[in-house]
Structures are given as structure tokens and as C-alpha cells.
Design an enzyme around this catalytic site. Structure first.
Site, short mmCIF file in Angstrom:
data_model
loop_
_atom_site.label_atom_id
_atom_site.label_comp_id
_atom_site.label_asym_id
_atom_site.label_seq_id
_atom_site.Cartn_x
_atom_site.Cartn_y
_atom_site.Cartn_z
N ASN A 10 83.70 99.69 6.77
CA ASN A 10 82.44 99.92 7.48
C ASN A 10 81.47 98.79 7.13
OD1 ASN A 10 80.07 100.82 8.59
ND2 ASN A 10 79.87 102.64 7.29
N LYS A 12 78.62 98.24 8.42
CA LYS A 12 77.21 98.65 8.60
C LYS A 12 76.47 97.59 9.42
CE LYS A 12 77.75 101.46 4.56
NZ LYS A 12 77.17 102.14 3.40
N HIS A 95 77.78 109.88 9.51
CA HIS A 95 77.66 109.09 8.28
C HIS A 95 76.33 109.45 7.60
CE1 HIS A 95 77.13 105.70 5.59
NE2 HIS A 95 78.43 105.52 5.67
N GLU A 97 74.10 107.73 6.31
CA GLU A 97 72.93 106.94 6.75
C GLU A 97 72.42 107.44 8.10
OE1 GLU A 97 74.91 103.21 6.13
OE2 GLU A 97 74.90 103.67 3.99
N GLU A 167 82.33 111.37 1.55
CA GLU A 167 81.46 110.31 1.05
C GLU A 167 80.26 110.93 0.36
OE1 GLU A 167 81.98 106.25 3.02
OE2 GLU A 167 80.54 107.33 4.22
N GLY A 173 76.83 102.84 -1.78
CA GLY A 173 76.01 101.65 -2.00
C GLY A 173 75.35 101.59 -3.36
N SER A 212 81.18 103.28 -2.79
CA SER A 212 81.32 102.23 -3.82
C SER A 212 82.78 101.96 -4.19
CB SER A 212 80.51 102.59 -5.07
OG SER A 212 79.13 102.61 -4.76
#
Ligand code: 13P
Length: 258
Positions: A10, A12, A95, A97, A167, A173, A212
Site C-alpha cells: 500500500n 498510500k 482502511h 486512514e 491492521e 506507520g 509496520s
């Protein structure tokens, strides 16, 4: 269910179209294709048409990071699963985010799941708890709510064919990746809940881990029972590390039929 390990990078909101094209060009040269690993790239939306023409489709598949759930109409600025059909094999849905920065809720997420399936795209439903929810021992409950919320419009057969990405929000991140035994417990919980809601066959769907992931940690997840693959973010933008993750998947998948 496929026995192939699934690795989805991904990217992003990173790389221009030009940079994306150059990156894939070098990646393609250095990557060894393994029959027991499926490699998927999720670039920014703008790079999808270019990469769809450029890539060797035997080496890579493409995924969309997002889309709108209506197929067409007056929705300025949006891209639909209908428009993505033919360009991508997979699409991320829900996701963290999207949930936290863009405030997408269960209603949007289940509409998107249905839109992806309707348009022949395999959705990758992302689920996971926040640090606070984990500290309150709410992980199972959060996963339960996100699964019910995201899958409500799908049949058992459709659920069997999707992918779920575990996730944990606190691992994304942050460099603070989850311990493999915690991932094992969360993935088992996801499968248990799917079995309860959609039956034994559906619970055999592919479940992958993201948060991560690095070249060094990939192998430990890929050998964790119940984990069918990985969803690296940052590491997928680094050629050496992404290649290392793919090699780890190849090793972990050895002995299984491709
Ligand atoms: P990182 O690997 O950068 O933590 O990102 C994970 C992720 O969000 C993939 O979807």
C-alpha cells in the site's frame, strides 16, 4: 482458498506517476516471480492506468486504495468500482486512514464492499483496534463490530472470496508492529466470528496482517498460523525491503501447492 501467500504493497499518497513508473520498472527487474506468492501493488489512483499498461501481469496485480460505492452519476471528484473494473484485481476497503481521517463509517464500508463484489473486484476489508481499545481488552468486540458492519450486504459465498486485513491502528506507520502471537489471536478471532456469521467454509477466507511490517519481521508473521499474507505500507516503497518481504513469503509458503 488459494494457498499462495498474498503480499499487498500500500503506497498510500506517495510517488508521482513518473516516480511510480520508474519504481515498478526497477522492482520488476529485481524481483523473482514465485508461483507460491501473489504480489499486489496499490499505487495512488492516478498511477493505476499507467501501471496497468506497464506491468507484467504475471508478476504483479494491482489494487485500488479507495473508490466510491455508486457506479456512476453526479459525484464530482469520485472514482467508482465500475470505473476501476479491468484496471485492478483488488481494492482496499475500510482502511484505518479512511475510517479515521475521512470518517468513513460502517454504512460506507459495507456499500463499498458490495460495490467491489458487484464489479468483479476482490475487496480487502481492513479491520483493527486502536491502542485504547486494546488496553481496554476490546479487540474482539471491535473486530466483531467491524466485521458485522462491513460484511452485512454479502452472502457466505461472497465472504469466502474476499480478503480481510488485520491492521491494528496503533501499529500503522508507528514502527510498533504487533507481536506475532497477538496477530495469531486476532486472526483466530476473525475466523471464529466469520464462521459464526457465515459458516465454516467462509471462515477459510484469506486473512493478512498489516502494521509496520518490515523485511526483517515479515517471516515471523508469514509463519504465524492463520496468516495468509501481508499488507506493508512504508516497506513497500523501499525496493530492497519489499523484495525481502516477497522472498520471506516464498520461503514461508514452500511445500504448499501454488
Ligand atoms: P505501515 O506498514 O507503513 O505501517 O502501513 C501499514 C498500512 O497501513 C498498510 O495498509
Amino acid at each position: 482458498m488459494s494457498d499462495k501467500k498474498l503480499i499487498v504493497g500500500n503506497w498510500k499518497m506517495n510517488l508521482t506517476v513518473h516516480e511510480a513508473s520508474l519504481y515498478v520498472h526497477t522492482l520488476e527487474k529485481e524481483l523473482t516471480t514465485h508461483r507460491n506468492v501473489e504480489v499486489v501493488l496499490a499505487p495512488g489512483m492516478l498511477a493505476l492506468p499507467t501501471l496497468a499498461l506497464q506491468i507484467d501481469h504475471k508478476k504483479f496485480k494491482l489494487a485500488a486504495q479507495n473508490f466510491y460505492w455508486r457506479d456512476e452519476g453526479a459525484f464530482t471528484g469520485e472514482v467508482s468500482a465500475h470505473q476501476l473494473h479491468g484496471l485492478v484485481k483488488y481494492a482496499l476497503v475500510g482502511h484505518s486512514e479512511r475510517r479515521h481521517v475521512f470518517h468513513e463509517g460502517d454504512k460506507d464500508i459495507r456499500a463499498k464492499m458490495q460495490a467491489a463484489v458487484r464489479n468483479g473486484i476482490t475487496p480487502i476489508l481492513c479491520v483493527g483496534e486502536t491502542a485504547h481499545e486494546r488496553s481496554e481488552n476490546e479487540t474482539d468486540a471491535v473486530l466483531h463490530d467491524q466485521l458485522i458492519g462491513g460484511l452485512a450486504n454479502l452472502t457466505s459465498e461472497e465472504v469466502e472470496a474476499i480478503v480481510i486485513a488485520y491492521e491494528p491502528v496503533w501499529a500503522i506507520g508507528t514502527g510498533n508492529n504487533a507481536a506475532p502471537h497477538d496477530v495469531e489471536a486476532a486472526v483466530a478471532s476473525i475466523r471464529r466470528q466469520i464462521e459464526h456469521l457465515y459458516g465454516k467454509k467462509a471462515s477459510d477466507l484469506r486473512v493478512i496482517y498489516g502494521g509496520s511490517v518490515s523485511g526483517a519481521s515479515a517471516g515471523s508473521y508469514l509463519r504465524t498460523p492463520g496468516v495468509d499474507g501481508l499488507l506493508p505500507g512504508g516497506a513497500s516503497l523501499k525496493k530492497e525491503e519489499f523484495t525481502e518481504i516477497i522472498e520471506a513469503a516464498h520461503k514461508a509458503g514452500k511445500g504448499k501447492k501454488a
